[in-house]
Write an enzyme that holds these catalytic residues in place. Structure first.
Site, mmCIF file in Angstrom:
data_model
loop_
_atom_site.group_PDB
_atom_site.id
_atom_site.type_symbol
_atom_site.label_atom_id
_atom_site.label_comp_id
_atom_site.label_asym_id
_atom_site.label_seq_id
_atom_site.Cartn_x
_atom_site.Cartn_y
_atom_site.Cartn_z
ATOM 1 N N GLY A 111 2.767 5.604 4.502
ATOM 2 C CA GLY A 111 2.001 6.389 5.614
ATOM 3 C C GLY A 111 0.691 5.571 6.003
ATOM 4 N N THR A 112 0.481 4.569 5.596
ATOM 5 C CA THR A 112 -1.006 3.947 5.666
ATOM 6 C C THR A 112 -1.236 2.800 6.902
ATOM 7 O OG1 THR A 112 -0.293 2.435 4.220
ATOM 8 C CG2 THR A 112 -1.928 4.144 3.454
ATOM 9 N N HIS A 121 -9.889 29.300 -11.899
ATOM 10 C CA HIS A 121 -10.031 27.978 -11.495
ATOM 11 C C HIS A 121 -11.363 28.036 -10.828
ATOM 12 C CE1 HIS A 121 -6.437 26.256 -12.327
ATOM 13 N NE2 HIS A 121 -5.386 27.385 -11.546
ATOM 14 N N GLY A 156 0.554 -1.080 -0.041
ATOM 15 C CA GLY A 156 -0.041 -0.133 0.031
ATOM 16 C C GLY A 156 0.911 1.300 0.066
ATOM 17 N N GLU A 186 -6.455 32.253 -10.125
ATOM 18 C CA GLU A 186 -7.019 31.589 -9.309
ATOM 19 C C GLU A 186 -8.386 31.796 -9.378
ATOM 20 O OE1 GLU A 186 -5.633 29.478 -7.546
ATOM 21 O OE2 GLU A 186 -3.527 29.990 -8.007
#
Length: 500
Positions: A113-114, A340, A110, A337
């Site tokens: 950090g899981t 977006h 995985g 921005e």
């Protein structure tokens, strides 16, 4: 050597050297050889103090503190599957009656950090086994045969410790196993190959009727790099995917890391869980830690909701910087921005939470979106809308400045990745294809056609709302933040087209 023996040796050496000098012997080579032999003797003793038999490093095989599965959040499916596999060690007599072969190895895979290493630690507590942990890099040396020797000694020590502690089983955990378990290229003389061959041999000999029983666990986030001989049944029998947590799992992880932190009244960790789609357990722990740091900076005794929001932004994009910019650059970033934000609000009404002009990490500005429901399947329309949102900044710059800037680099990378996803999933005019079997010219032609079409659609949307740019620009420049409510009020003054 005894105390008196050392004193005799120290007294004898100068006498011998003076005698050789008296009879006319050149003592310089003798002194050189003496120093060299003494240095080698000293290095050998130092290496022996840190190495066990066969080159095993003492202190590198670690026994971590106990950890229970209840202390690991967000991995209910993986924990259930791992418990079932570990029951083969605990209920050995029962599985013998049914003729079940005990598992030899469990591979945890995985993203980083899981919680793969945490689950391995919890396995030791669950099974009451001797637990020995090592990293793949500890078996890699420039000297041929050292890694293989360390593998042998690791399993030997696991058996010996289990016998001494009267345990029925032992668990050997190897983190980052892809370091020694990578695919072999046909050569049999490389150190990595010899280490892998020894590991395969040890795993073949694990399942015996003798006690103690040994289970090997390993973790990697690059399963595709492992050798097929390591992945086959009979070696690593179970491959358990430790994936990124869903919303329920994220909330569980946040609650675990909030136990030792004072939260202000009204703080909603569920809101944070909604905002952190795609975060790993390690990132969620960092969010709680950074929120506490923000509270300390404000000289407060409890963590407020705004601290958690700032922490999410920091983990996602980096720390806020004091980067100075010119007025023209700030205007360009603001329009970028807003491009977006306008596209996002048109194709997905109510999605914009905030438009910010403050530099954070490498970004000079950003648009924060309201949390969406966890989603794992995407339609062609959804991917096209996502590409339009990514292109909105560059198109806005073209509208007001006649050209683009380097600020659109990450947006274009995101758009190209989405186009590749559409191609791989058969959502383009090329149909169902394997990109490896299609010429580069065909791929480039289809890629250009998709981006050109969506760029024109984005331009039409933004041109219809050109007035929103001018109305929002002054607020964003002076206040540096435009809330979602303010932004939607400005959009409400113009005619909103229906989403395609």
């Amino acid at each position: 050597m005894s105390k008196y023996g050392k004193e005799i040796l120290i007294g004898t050496i100068p006498v011998v050297l003076l005698f050789l000098l008296f009879i006319g012997v050149n003592i310089i080579p003798v002194i050189f050889m003496t120093v060299l032999l003494a240095s080698l003797f000293y290095m050998t003793r130092m290496r022996g103090g840190n190495m066990g038999m066969g080159g095993e490093r003492r202190g590198k095989v670690r026994t971590p503190a106990f950890l229970t599965f209840d202390e690991i959040g967000g991995q209910d499916r993986a924990k259930k599957e791992l418990r079932e596999a570990l029951d083969f060690l605990i209920r050995y007599e029962e599985i013998q009656k049914l003729g079940i072969r005990p598992l030899k190895g469990i591979l945890l895979t995985g993203p980083p950090g899981t919680g793969k290493t945490l689950m391995a630690k919890a396995a030791a507590h669950y099974t009451n086994s001797v637990f020995m942990a090592a990293s793949g890099s500890e078996f890699v040396e420039m000297y041929v045969g050292v890694g293989a020797s360390r593998i042998r000694d690791l399993f030997k020590e696991a058996r010996n410790r289990a016998s001494k502690e009267n345990k029925d089983s032992a668990i050997v955990f190897i983190d980052e196993i892809d370091v020694i378990g990578g695919k072999r290229d046909g050569g049999q003389h490389r150190e990595y190959d010899q280490t892998l061959n020894q590991l395969l041999t040890e795993m073949d000999g694990i399942h015996t009727a003798e006690s103690p029983r040994i289970l090997i666990m390993a973790a990697t986030n690059r399963k595709e790099m492992l050798d097929s001989a390591l992945l086959r049944p009979g070696r690593f029998d179970r491959h358990i995917e430790v994936d990124l947590p869903d919303k329920k799992g994220r909330l569980h992880i946040l609650n675990i890391h909030a136990k030792n932190k004072p939260l202000a009244e009204g703080v909603s960790l569920e809101t944070v869980a909604e905002e952190t789609f795609g975060f790993s357990g390690a990132q969620l722990e960092s969010v709680m830690n950074e929120a506490a740091i923000y509270a300390m900076r404000d000289d407060l005794e409890s963590i407020e909701q705004r601290h958690l929001s700032l922490a999410v932004d920091k983990v996602m994009m980096g720390e806020r910087t004091d980067r100075e910019s010119t007025k023209e650059e700030r205007d360009r970033v603001a329009l970028h921005e807003l491009g977006h934000a306008i596209v996002a609000e048109i194709v997905r009404p109510g999605s914009v939470s905030q438009v910010a002009l403050s530099p954070r990490g490498k970004a000079l500005g950003y648009v924060r979106h309201n949390p969406q429901q966890d989603q794992y399947l995407y339609t062609k329309e959804h991917l096209q809308q996502q590409i339009m949102i990514a292109l909105g900044g560059a198109v806005a710059e073209e509208m007001f400045y006649g050209g683009r800037s380097t600020g659109s680099r990450n947006d274009f990378e995101q758009a190209l990745n989405l186009v590749h996803t559409m191609m791989d999933c058969g959502l383009t005019n090329l149909g169902i294809i394997d990109r490896q079997m299609v010429t580069k010219e065909e791929l480039m032609k289809e890629n250009a056609a998709i981006l050109e079409q969506l760029t024109e659609e984005t331009r039409k949307v933004l041109e219809q709302h050109r007035s929103v740019f001018t109305q929002s620009l002054d607020i964003l420049i002076h206040e540096e933040v435009l809330s979602g409510e303010q932004f939607r009020e400005l959009l409400a003054g113009s005619e909103l087209p229906q989403p395609a």
